[in-house]
Design a protein around this motif. Sequence first.
Motif, PDB file in Angstrom:
ATOM      1  N   GLY A 418       0.812  -1.205   0.000  1.00  0.00           N
ATOM      2  CA  GLY A 418       0.000   0.000   0.000  1.00  0.00           C
ATOM      3  C   GLY A 418       0.843   1.252   0.000  1.00  0.00           C
ATOM      4  O   GLY A 418       2.083   1.191  -0.037  1.00  0.00           O
ATOM      5  N   PRO A 419       0.205   2.417   0.057  1.00  0.00           N
ATOM      6  CA  PRO A 419       0.936   3.687  -0.042  1.00  0.00           C
ATOM      7  C   PRO A 419       1.903   3.938   1.102  1.00  0.00           C
ATOM      8  O   PRO A 419       2.847   4.712   0.947  1.00  0.00           O
ATOM      9  N   ASP A 420       1.676   3.320   2.262  1.00  0.00           N
ATOM     10  CA  ASP A 420       2.566   3.504   3.417  1.00  0.00           C
ATOM     11  C   ASP A 420       3.478   2.301   3.617  1.00  0.00           C
ATOM     12  O   ASP A 420       3.977   2.058   4.716  1.00  0.00           O
ATOM     13  N   ALA A 421       3.749   1.560   2.555  1.00  0.00           N
ATOM     14  CA  ALA A 421       4.457   0.287   2.681  1.00  0.00           C
ATOM     15  C   ALA A 421       5.872   0.442   3.204  1.00  0.00           C
ATOM     16  O   ALA A 421       6.430  -0.496   3.777  1.00  0.00           O
ATOM     17  N   SER A 422       6.490   1.593   3.033  1.00  0.00           N
ATOM     18  CA  SER A 422       7.872   1.764   3.489  1.00  0.00           C
ATOM     19  C   SER A 422       7.976   1.986   4.989  1.00  0.00           C
ATOM     20  O   SER A 422       9.067   1.921   5.556  1.00  0.00           O
ATOM     21  N   SER A 423       6.874   2.233   5.672  1.00  0.00           N
ATOM     22  CA  SER A 423       6.894   2.503   7.105  1.00  0.00           C
ATOM     23  C   SER A 423       7.125   1.229   7.899  1.00  0.00           C
ATOM     24  O   SER A 423       6.546   0.183   7.596  1.00  0.00           O
ATOM     25  N   GLU A 424       7.951   1.333   8.949  1.00  0.00           N
ATOM     26  CA  GLU A 424       8.195   0.191   9.830  1.00  0.00           C
ATOM     27  C   GLU A 424       6.977  -0.135  10.680  1.00  0.00           C
ATOM     28  O   GLU A 424       6.918  -1.203  11.303  1.00  0.00           O
ATOM     29  N   ASP A 425       5.996   0.775  10.734  1.00  0.00           N
ATOM     30  CA  ASP A 425       4.766   0.534  11.491  1.00  0.00           C
ATOM     31  C   ASP A 425       3.633   0.039  10.617  1.00  0.00           C
ATOM     32  O   ASP A 425       2.560  -0.277  11.116  1.00  0.00           O
ATOM     33  N   HIS A 426       3.858  -0.019   9.304  1.00  0.00           N
ATOM     34  CA  HIS A 426       2.792  -0.410   8.377  1.00  0.00           C
ATOM     35  C   HIS A 426       3.034  -1.860   7.970  1.00  0.00           C
ATOM     36  O   HIS A 426       3.689  -2.152   6.976  1.00  0.00           O
ATOM     37  N   GLY A 427       2.539  -2.754   8.781  1.00  0.00           N
ATOM     38  CA  GLY A 427       2.749  -4.169   8.524  1.00  0.00           C
ATOM     39  C   GLY A 427       2.379  -4.989   9.737  1.00  0.00           C
ATOM     40  O   GLY A 427       1.589  -4.548  10.590  1.00  0.00           O
ATOM     41  N   PHE A 428       2.984  -6.167   9.834  1.00  0.00           N
ATOM     42  CA  PHE A 428       2.614  -7.111  10.889  1.00  0.00           C
ATOM     43  C   PHE A 428       3.851  -7.853  11.371  1.00  0.00           C
ATOM     44  O   PHE A 428       4.802  -8.074  10.619  1.00  0.00           O
ATOM     45  N   TRP A 429       3.814  -8.241  12.650  1.00  0.00           N
ATOM     46  CA  TRP A 429       4.812  -9.142  13.204  1.00  0.00           C
ATOM     47  C   TRP A 429       4.161 -10.507  13.383  1.00  0.00           C
ATOM     48  O   TRP A 429       2.980 -10.588  13.739  1.00  0.00           O
ATOM     49  N   MET A 430       4.923 -11.561  13.150  1.00  0.00           N
ATOM     50  CA  MET A 430       4.359 -12.902  13.240  1.00  0.00           C
ATOM     51  C   MET A 430       5.359 -13.871  13.849  1.00  0.00           C
ATOM     52  O   MET A 430       6.574 -13.676  13.739  1.00  0.00           O
ATOM     53  N   THR A 431       4.848 -14.897  14.489  1.00  0.00           N
ATOM     54  CA  THR A 431       5.706 -15.912  15.107  1.00  0.00           C
ATOM     55  C   THR A 431       4.889 -17.163  15.392  1.00  0.00           C
ATOM     56  O   THR A 431       3.656 -17.139  15.383  1.00  0.00           O
ATOM     57  N   PHE A 432       5.607 -18.272  15.651  1.00  0.00           N
ATOM     58  CA  PHE A 432       4.989 -19.472  16.203  1.00  0.00           C
ATOM     59  C   PHE A 432       5.041 -19.395  17.726  1.00  0.00           C
ATOM     60  O   PHE A 432       5.948 -18.767  18.297  1.00  0.00           O
ATOM     61  N   ALA A 433       4.110 -20.053  18.379  1.00  0.00           N
ATOM     62  CA  ALA A 433       4.100 -20.151  19.832  1.00  0.00           C
ATOM     63  C   ALA A 433       3.506 -21.493  20.228  1.00  0.00           C
ATOM     64  O   ALA A 433       2.610 -22.007  19.549  1.00  0.00           O
ATOM     65  N   THR A 434       4.008 -22.061  21.322  1.00  0.00           N
ATOM     66  CA  THR A 434       3.537 -23.367  21.797  1.00  0.00           C
ATOM     67  C   THR A 434       3.143 -23.277  23.260  1.00  0.00           C
ATOM     68  O   THR A 434       3.891 -22.715  24.081  1.00  0.00           O
ATOM     69  N   ASP A 435       1.991 -23.818  23.578  1.00  0.00           N
ATOM     70  CA  ASP A 435       1.463 -23.805  24.938  1.00  0.00           C
ATOM     71  C   ASP A 435       2.200 -24.851  25.776  1.00  0.00           C
ATOM     72  O   ASP A 435       2.228 -26.031  25.429  1.00  0.00           O
ATOM     73  N   ARG A 436       2.779 -24.409  26.881  1.00  0.00           N
ATOM     74  CA  ARG A 436       3.533 -25.327  27.742  1.00  0.00           C
ATOM     75  C   ARG A 436       2.628 -26.270  28.525  1.00  0.00           C
ATOM     76  O   ARG A 436       3.098 -27.271  29.058  1.00  0.00           O
TER      77      ARG A 436
END
Length: 479
Positions: A418-436
């Motif tokens: 999108g138009p703000d694609a260069s921003s470090e705040d314009h997006g998403f963080w993702m990861t795997f997680a496992t319930d102990r």
Amino acid sequence: MSTHAPTRFDPTRVPHLLGTFAPVTEEVDVAELRVIGALPASLDGMYVRNGPNPRFTPIGSYLYPLDGDGMLHAVRVSDGRAQYHNRFVRTPALVAEEKAGRALWGGLESLILPSADEVGPELADDFKDLPDINVVRHAGRLLALAESACPYRFDADLATLGREDFGGGLTAGITAHPKIDPVTGEMVVFCYALEPPYLTWSVIGPDGVVTRGPTPVDGVDEPVMIHDMALTARYLVLVVAPAFIDLEAAMSGGSFLAWRPELGTRVALVPRDGGAPVWCTDDAFWMWHSVNAYDDGPEPSAPVVLDYVEWNRLTVGPAPEGAGPATARLVRARIDPSAGHMTRTVLDDARVEFPRIDDRRIGRRHRRAALATGTGRADLLAGEYDAIRWVDVETGAGQVWEAGDLSVGEPVFAPEPGPDASSEDHGFWMTFATDRTDGASWFLVFPAADPASGPLARVSLPVRVPLGLHAAWLPTEEP
């Protein structure tokens, strides 16, 4: 005939083969995953993570995070829906073990090597390939990366295609942490070795062709382990900690890594134009992972800024005699290439690891870093974290999302088109997680603008994903 074999090894007592780290052996394909919340409609691609996952019960020894067969776990996201599949990275050694139905190679600390009678002359009396650390996509190649060895290429369905030596240009291999310059498209790599030259660096062009073959780094005169690197527009940055490879000790049953802190840690700025490296030395510290580096100005004499996670000592293998607890913190080094001098400043003193930035900022000034961190629980193992921390490296401000019973992995940034694609705040963080508590695994997606608010989407995974190492977000449309 096997070489050295320890008299006692009980894999049921190795913490990193149990609980949230325990390997899985089933390869699974599930076309429709349950989503709690909503996956952003703009996400279209594949999140892939690699990590140590022994196919068979290890023999001789097991040293996390360096031992173990590679297993790729992938979540494909499109139109707000998700699917999952996983595959082993099938090296010739793993194929031989599958044929035998058991492990034939011992861990790095045991040096158990199979004979020609067991695996044939091509594999006999040689180390096992371990492309179990990282994944990267460059010039159309999908690569599962090992620790200073040839990576293995795989396809979009995670099927192994074979060892990659870049057209014969890099037969000794590359690092598990290459850096891709987002401006030039080049992939810059290093490789350490047991024989001279002990440390080399190379460049692979944006078309996948090696443009600089293995080039020795002057000033390294014995085998040394280096896990990660950093890159600026002008320099390759190598942190050479006093972690020396000692095969003689390993052959007699000792550790194959010797920590010699009295020698200090050296940092090399290697000019990308091929000039002589600039070295500086400071008190000993260990670095598993860099955050990023950049030139602090356009002039040739401008300082280099390196952000990284600093450990007070080596944290793999047995602890050095008399060593206290291992500690980690987020540190900034400012390196003067004219004087060969650096200063170090703590940016955040929380215990952290697995740092990542928006990869489009590699080699250039960045603002935000995301890291796995802990809340202080005493029952977490080394390499296990129960929170994610985001740090503004310019202001020092931090945000934390506490995961409760979940153990989280490395956070990875996915830009939103999108138009703000260069921003470090314009997006998403993702990861795997496992319930102990129940072993259930999840794929989590956070909004980059306010990640501490928690996941926008929690995707239920059909199998437990063991805690592992490094991941990448691969948009369907390759930049």
